[in-house]
Design an enzyme around this catalytic site. Structure first.
Site, PDB file in Angstrom:
ATOM      1  CB  SER A   2      82.179  28.010  34.106  1.00  0.00           C
ATOM      2  OG  SER A   2      82.648  26.743  33.759  1.00  0.00           O
TER       3      SER A   2
HETATM    4  N1  SAH Z   1      86.668  25.040  33.919  1.00  0.00           N
HETATM    5  C1  SAH Z   1      86.590  25.615  32.606  1.00  0.00           C
HETATM    6  C2  SAH Z   1      85.300  25.243  31.929  1.00  0.00           C
HETATM    7  C3  SAH Z   1      85.563  24.722  30.594  1.00  0.00           C
HETATM    8  S1  SAH Z   1      84.223  23.909  29.798  1.00  0.00           S
HETATM    9  C4  SAH Z   1      86.814  27.102  32.643  1.00  0.00           C
HETATM   10  O1  SAH Z   1      86.868  27.686  33.731  1.00  0.00           O
HETATM   11  O2  SAH Z   1      86.983  27.709  31.590  1.00  0.00           O
HETATM   12  C5  SAH Z   1      84.553  22.224  30.184  1.00  0.00           C
HETATM   13  C6  SAH Z   1      85.868  21.652  29.731  1.00  0.00           C
HETATM   14  O3  SAH Z   1      85.850  20.271  30.051  1.00  0.00           O
HETATM   15  C7  SAH Z   1      86.135  21.727  28.225  1.00  0.00           C
HETATM   16  O4  SAH Z   1      87.341  22.375  27.979  1.00  0.00           O
HETATM   17  C8  SAH Z   1      86.176  20.266  27.792  1.00  0.00           C
HETATM   18  O5  SAH Z   1      87.108  20.002  26.762  1.00  0.00           O
HETATM   19  C9  SAH Z   1      86.589  19.595  29.087  1.00  0.00           C
HETATM   20  N2  SAH Z   1      86.287  18.173  29.151  1.00  0.00           N
HETATM   21  C10 SAH Z   1      85.181  17.508  28.721  1.00  0.00           C
HETATM   22  N3  SAH Z   1      85.285  16.191  28.956  1.00  0.00           N
HETATM   23  C11 SAH Z   1      86.498  16.005  29.553  1.00  0.00           C
HETATM   24  C12 SAH Z   1      87.214  14.857  30.023  1.00  0.00           C
HETATM   25  N4  SAH Z   1      86.708  13.622  29.922  1.00  0.00           N
HETATM   26  N5  SAH Z   1      88.431  15.052  30.550  1.00  0.00           N
HETATM   27  C13 SAH Z   1      88.980  16.286  30.657  1.00  0.00           C
HETATM   28  N6  SAH Z   1      88.373  17.405  30.229  1.00  0.00           N
HETATM   29  C14 SAH Z   1      87.137  17.268  29.674  1.00  0.00           C
END
Ligand code: SAH
Length: 225
Positions: free
Chosen positions: A75
């Site tokens: 993010s």
């Molecule tokens: N917080 C992260 C942002 C990653 S992007 C950071 O700081 O890097 C969002 C993430 O949510 C992705 O890795 C994706 O695989 C995950 N995601 C999407 N749907 C999800 C779900 N149902 N359960 C767990 N993770 C999920």
């Protein structure tokens, strides 16, 4: 006199990933409305370049989302800061849940501020990499789980706060139920074809919603990968 810059040979601390570079990011966040000093300090002390591929480390302190593979992104720092700030508004936090570990950066920021951080990810490969980073940085109070975050982490509930870092059509009911009374969940939600960042506080008998503005997140998906 022209100084040749040999980045590889540079002493620690003056490269593209140095404290000075990190401090400039913090100043930028401040200029863009982030006010919570604790959050700004957490950003200043967390090495974001450790959470992206080495090839992207020169861009790690830009205020932008970056690819982390498997169609996912780390993010944007401003969004991480804003979500964390909104979470801290509900007072002292002991235990928080993050849905969507991704690179692990948001969890690391939370770990600088909260004694216990639980984080759930549905892509095993990303979770493995994030675990390595937590280990390397000594973040032993970040607890990880390979699971579909729609279900939260019921055995650890209730949480003082929850952050969701992937956008859903609505905040999953299970997550609302795993929030303690007085706790806040911060989550991007699809509305009219756009995404809005919502902060929802659980009260004794209802949920109070605040709209924090437009955002762009990857979608929240179901099942494991
Ligand atoms: N917080 C992260 C942002 C990653 S992007 C950071 O700081 O890097 C969002 C993430 O949510 C992705 O890795 C994706 O695989 C995950 N995601 C999407 N749907 C999800 C779900 N149902 N359960 C767990 N993770 C999920």
């Amino acid at each position: 006199m022209i100084h040749k810059r040999n980045l590889k040979g540079m002493p620690k601390g003056i490269g593209m990933t140095s404290q000075g570079t990190r401090d400039r990011l913090v100043q930028r966040l401040r200029d863009n409305g982030i006010q919570n000093e604790k959050v700004l300090k957490a950003i200043a002390m967390t090495p974001r370049h450790e959470f992206v591929d080495e090839a992207l480390s020169s861009r790690a302190y830009e205020d932008t989302a970056l690819p982390i593979g498997l169609s996912q992104t780390i993010s944007q720092p401003w969004v991480v800061a804003r979500m964390t700030e909104a979470l801290l508004e509900c007072g002292a936090l002991d235990k928080v849940l993050e849905v969507g570990t991704g690179s692990g950066y948001q969890a690391a920021i939370l770990a600088a501020l909260v004694p216990k951080v639980f984080t759930v990810e549905r892509i095993e490969e990303l979770l493995k990499q994030a675990r390595r980073r937590f280990h390397k940085l000594g973040l032993h109070h970040v607890y990880t789980r390979y699971a579909d975050g729609h279900l939260g982490w019921s055995s650890q509930a209730p949480f003082d706060g929850i952050v969701v870092t992937a956008a859903a059509m609505a905040i999953p009911q299970e997550l609302l139920e795993q929030l303690r009374i007085g706790g806040v969940i911060v989550a991007p939600v699809e509305k009219y074809g756009m995404q809005r960042l919502l902060a929802v506080r659980r009260t004794e008998d209802s949920f109070e919603e605040k709209d924090l503005g437009g955002v762009v997140f990857v979608p929240m998906l179901s099942g494991l990968s």
